[in-house]
Scaffold this motif. Sequence first.
Motif, PDB file in Angstrom:
ATOM      1  N   ARG A 107       0.831  -1.207   0.000  1.00 43.14           N
ATOM      2  CA  ARG A 107       0.000   0.000   0.000  1.00 43.14           C
ATOM      3  C   ARG A 107       0.869   1.263   0.000  1.00 43.14           C
ATOM      4  NH1 ARG A 107      -5.353   0.921   0.690  1.00 43.14           N
ATOM      5  NH2 ARG A 107      -5.981   2.982   1.456  1.00 43.14           N
ATOM      6  N   ALA A 108       1.970   1.232   0.758  1.00 45.38           N
ATOM      7  CA  ALA A 108       2.875   2.379   0.770  1.00 45.38           C
ATOM      8  C   ALA A 108       3.474   2.607  -0.621  1.00 45.38           C
ATOM      9  CB  ALA A 108       3.980   2.159   1.795  1.00 45.38           C
ATOM     10  N   ASP A 109       3.935   1.543  -1.258  1.00 43.99           N
ATOM     11  CA  ASP A 109       4.516   1.686  -2.600  1.00 43.99           C
ATOM     12  C   ASP A 109       3.463   2.125  -3.619  1.00 43.99           C
ATOM     13  OD1 ASP A 109       6.980   0.986  -1.658  1.00 43.99           O
ATOM     14  OD2 ASP A 109       7.032  -0.995  -2.589  1.00 43.99           O
ATOM     15  N   HIS A 110       2.246   1.617  -3.494  1.00 39.53           N
ATOM     16  CA  HIS A 110       1.195   2.014  -4.433  1.00 39.53           C
ATOM     17  C   HIS A 110       0.868   3.501  -4.263  1.00 39.53           C
ATOM     18  CE1 HIS A 110      -2.278   1.398  -7.073  1.00 39.53           C
ATOM     19  NE2 HIS A 110      -2.935   2.215  -6.253  1.00 39.53           N
ATOM     20  N   GLY A 111       0.758   3.948  -3.018  1.00 39.87           N
ATOM     21  CA  GLY A 111       0.488   5.363  -2.791  1.00 39.87           C
ATOM     22  C   GLY A 111       1.579   6.252  -3.349  1.00 39.87           C
ATOM     23  N   HIS A 112       2.826   5.820  -3.190  1.00 46.31           N
ATOM     24  CA  HIS A 112       3.952   6.570  -3.739  1.00 46.31           C
ATOM     25  C   HIS A 112       3.861   6.651  -5.262  1.00 46.31           C
ATOM     26  CE1 HIS A 112       8.180   6.873  -5.222  1.00 46.31           C
ATOM     27  NE2 HIS A 112       8.303   7.730  -4.231  1.00 46.31           N
ATOM     28  N   ALA A 113       3.358   5.616  -5.886  1.00 51.38           N
ATOM     29  CA  ALA A 113       3.285   5.568  -7.354  1.00 51.38           C
ATOM     30  C   ALA A 113       2.160   6.432  -7.910  1.00 51.38           C
ATOM     31  CB  ALA A 113       3.113   4.121  -7.819  1.00 51.38           C
ATOM     32  N   VAL A 114       1.045   6.526  -7.186  1.00 51.76           N
ATOM     33  CA  VAL A 114      -0.133   7.174  -7.774  1.00 51.76           C
ATOM     34  C   VAL A 114      -0.443   8.544  -7.195  1.00 51.76           C
ATOM     35  CG1 VAL A 114      -1.143   4.920  -8.279  1.00 51.76           C
ATOM     36  CG2 VAL A 114      -1.809   6.123  -6.169  1.00 51.76           C
ATOM     37  N   ARG A 115       0.146   8.904  -6.052  1.00 53.87           N
ATOM     38  CA  ARG A 115      -0.192  10.177  -5.416  1.00 53.87           C
ATOM     39  C   ARG A 115       1.007  11.124  -5.473  1.00 53.87           C
ATOM     40  NH1 ARG A 115      -5.503  11.168  -4.306  1.00 53.87           N
ATOM     41  NH2 ARG A 115      -4.589  12.889  -3.081  1.00 53.87           N
ATOM     42  N   PRO A 116       0.868  12.284  -6.114  1.00 47.21           N
ATOM     43  CA  PRO A 116       2.011  13.192  -6.234  1.00 47.21           C
ATOM     44  C   PRO A 116       2.515  13.710  -4.892  1.00 47.21           C
ATOM     45  CG  PRO A 116      -0.016  14.248  -6.983  1.00 47.21           C
ATOM     46  CD  PRO A 116      -0.330  12.790  -6.807  1.00 47.21           C
ATOM     47  N   GLU A 117       1.612  13.897  -3.921  1.00 48.43           N
ATOM     48  CA  GLU A 117       2.056  14.428  -2.631  1.00 48.43           C
ATOM     49  C   GLU A 117       2.789  13.387  -1.795  1.00 48.43           C
ATOM     50  OE1 GLU A 117      -2.282  13.173  -1.733  1.00 48.43           O
ATOM     51  OE2 GLU A 117      -0.951  13.504  -3.461  1.00 48.43           O
ATOM     52  N   ALA A 118       2.788  12.130  -2.243  1.00 47.11           N
ATOM     53  CA  ALA A 118       3.488  11.061  -1.530  1.00 47.11           C
ATOM     54  C   ALA A 118       4.855  10.781  -2.125  1.00 47.11           C
ATOM     55  CB  ALA A 118       2.646   9.785  -1.542  1.00 47.11           C
ATOM     56  N   ARG A 119       5.381  11.723  -2.937  1.00 46.76           N
ATOM     57  CA  ARG A 119       6.650  11.466  -3.626  1.00 46.76           C
ATOM     58  C   ARG A 119       7.770  12.400  -3.179  1.00 46.76           C
ATOM     59  NH1 ARG A 119       3.758  11.669  -8.946  1.00 46.76           N
ATOM     60  NH2 ARG A 119       2.468   9.783  -8.937  1.00 46.76           N
ATOM     61  N   GLU A 120       7.748  12.810  -1.919  1.00 55.41           N
ATOM     62  CA  GLU A 120       8.886  13.582  -1.418  1.00 55.41           C
ATOM     63  C   GLU A 120      10.116  12.703  -1.209  1.00 55.41           C
ATOM     64  OE1 GLU A 120       8.219  16.367   1.741  1.00 55.41           O
ATOM     65  OE2 GLU A 120       6.139  16.705   1.128  1.00 55.41           O
ATOM     66  N   CYS A 121       9.911  11.394  -1.129  1.00 54.96           N
ATOM     67  CA  CYS A 121      11.054  10.475  -1.092  1.00 54.96           C
ATOM     68  C   CYS A 121      11.385  10.050  -2.522  1.00 54.96           C
ATOM     69  CB  CYS A 121      10.760   9.263  -0.215  1.00 54.96           C
ATOM     70  SG  CYS A 121       9.251   8.358  -0.606  1.00 54.96           S
ATOM     71  N   ALA A 122      12.645   9.790  -2.769  1.00 49.55           N
ATOM     72  CA  ALA A 122      13.099   9.546  -4.138  1.00 49.55           C
ATOM     73  C   ALA A 122      12.682   8.182  -4.672  1.00 49.55           C
ATOM     74  CB  ALA A 122      14.619   9.690  -4.195  1.00 49.55           C
TER      75      ALA A 122
END
Length: 328
Positions: free
Chosen positions: A234-249
């Motif tokens: 779920r964490a990886d999916h959120g990082h992939a689809v949500r722009p605000e969840a991409r502060e990590c590289a």
Amino acid sequence: MNIDVHAHVLLPAVDAAVADRPGHAEHRALDARRNGPASLRASGAMIGERLHRLTRVDARLADMDAAGVDVQIVSPSPSHYHYWADRDLAREVYRLANEGTAAHCAASDRLHGLGLVPLQHPDLAVEALDHAAALGLRGVEISSHAPGRELSDPALAPFWSRAEAHGAVVFVHPFGCTLDERLDRFYLSNIVGQPVENAVALSHLVFSGVLDRHPALKILAAHGGGYLPAYLGRADHGHAVRPEARECADPPSTYLRRMWFDSLVYEPSALRALIDAVGASQVVMGSDHPFDMGVDDPVARIRAALPAGPARDAVLRANATALFALPT
């Protein structure tokens, strides 16, 4: 050597320093609301029964011998954080905690210690980390947050930098859950609250990019990292689809292989799942000695979960030796 990285000491001098100080009554009232009367009574009785194991080195060493533990990393009881304290009291608390833990561990070469830092005052946290290092402590223990301050707070950047510079381990061990009265029965404040707080704290470190900016940080998570390692998809999916969840590289799951996790997940299948999620090189033995939510047989539980071989040896000793830079 079998090395237990999660064990606690109770320091009466800290309790005496905060008693009757402004803010302490409110802190106790919040703790009472979060835990509920039944759990407060049970916890008081448990501490009373185990006080000698929390304070006396001879009792600690006897417990270690019975469990097959050769070395313990001892951290102050999380009840000593006192993140409500003002600057002067916070400085007194960290000095008493660091010096008390160092003195306790100096009684045996089988013991190494961690100190405390006041997260509510980031500049003092740096000062406290320096103080702990000067005493020979191997790092510091912190909670999952301080009031109004998550671990992603930019004000903590100097603390993370100093921890990198010292090579200090930062042991993330929650105390109290902000779900408050929703968890005030059945000891849910601990049973559910602690793993929730672990997951939230580690997520703040990962998603905010703290671990990108401080790649040499040594983060050790109590309680197997809580619920986070079990639901990485779920964490990886959120990082992939949500722009605000991409502060990590990178995808969040990759950062868990740059942190360390204790083995306190109780069941053999849970320990194996944790190793699958983070790698055998990132798991170290932890017991939560001598509290009742800990285990008295951490070595036996690891042997029951893992066959003889490199992975078992890594969890029992090699990973902790490297993480804490212990003599071999």
